[in-house]
Enzyme design. Structure first.
Site, PDB file in Angstrom:
ATOM      1  CG  HIS A 262      -1.939  -0.981   1.379  1.00  0.00           C
ATOM      2  ND1 HIS A 262      -2.627  -0.590   1.972  1.00  0.00           N
ATOM      3  CD2 HIS A 262      -2.492  -1.977   0.199  1.00  0.00           C
ATOM      4  CE1 HIS A 262      -4.277  -2.329   1.661  1.00  0.00           C
ATOM      5  NE2 HIS A 262      -3.077  -2.383   0.196  1.00  0.00           N
TER       6      HIS A 262
ATOM      7  CD  GLU B 183      -2.120   3.716   3.173  1.00  0.00           C
ATOM      8  OE1 GLU B 183      -1.819   3.669   2.201  1.00  0.00           O
ATOM      9  OE2 GLU B 183      -3.343   4.675   3.781  1.00  0.00           O
TER      10      GLU B 183
ATOM     11  CB  CYS C 111      -6.748  -0.502   4.932  1.00  0.00           C
ATOM     12  SG  CYS C 111      -4.770  -1.449   4.886  1.00  0.00           S
TER      13      CYS C 111
ATOM     14  CB  CYS D 164      -1.882   1.749   6.316  1.00  0.00           C
ATOM     15  SG  CYS D 164      -1.197   0.803   4.763  1.00  0.00           S
TER      16      CYS D 164
HETATM   17 ZN    ZN Z   1      -3.516   0.026   3.770  1.00  0.00          ZN
END
Ligand code: ZN
Length: 147
Positions: free
Chosen positions: A56, A58, A86, A89
């Site tokens: 991801h 992040e 999410c 993260c």
């Molecule tokens: Zn994430």
């Protein structure tokens, strides 16, 4: 605060990253990390490219920023991300003790707030809804094309 260093200014930079992800047919989420008004990390979602569900935007920004700073804690840093993080993260951001998190669009299905707001560091400041229309428009366009 001058216009140059506004949340909108930095969110635009995160949106540029999201557009790069979109062009690669990745879920279009972008992130940047700013430390004392300087961008020290830029990233976008790369889960398809890397075949890695943890890639991801992040996660990559956290790793890159720590490398630039030469330390694992992101003190005096702000993460700008186009969509609400999410739980994975948000937890990683919690470990980093990042000072501030600014996100664009809310993610009702996968966003961390649906699960637990306690995963972030208690001192971390959270601000949502910055340029959310631009961020969610890009997400909607992506998923519409994929259907
Ligand atoms: Zn994430």
């Amino acid at each position: 605060m001058s216009e140059l260093f506004s949340d909108e200014y930095f969110m635009k930079q995160a949106l540029i990253e999201a557009q790069t992800a979109y062009a690669k047919r990745e879920v279009p989420i972008g992130a940047i990390i700013v430390c004392r008004n300087r961008i020290i990390a830029r990233s976008h979602n790369l889960t398809e490219t890397l075949n890695d569900v943890t890639a991801h935007a992040e996660m990559q920004a956290i790793t890159a920023a720590a490398s630039v700073l030469g330390g694992k804690y992101l003190i005096d840093c702000t993460l700008y991300v186009t969509v609400e993080p999410c739980p994975m993260c948000a937890s990683a951001l919690g470990w980093s003790q990042i000072t501030k998190v600014v996100y664009g669009a809310r993610d009702e299905k996968r966003g961390y707030q649906k699960f637990s707001t306690g995963v972030l560091h208690p001192k971390t400041i959270v601000k949502g809804g910055i340029m959310e229309d631009e961020a969610s428009e890009l997400m909607k366009r992506f998923f519409k094309e994929r259907r």
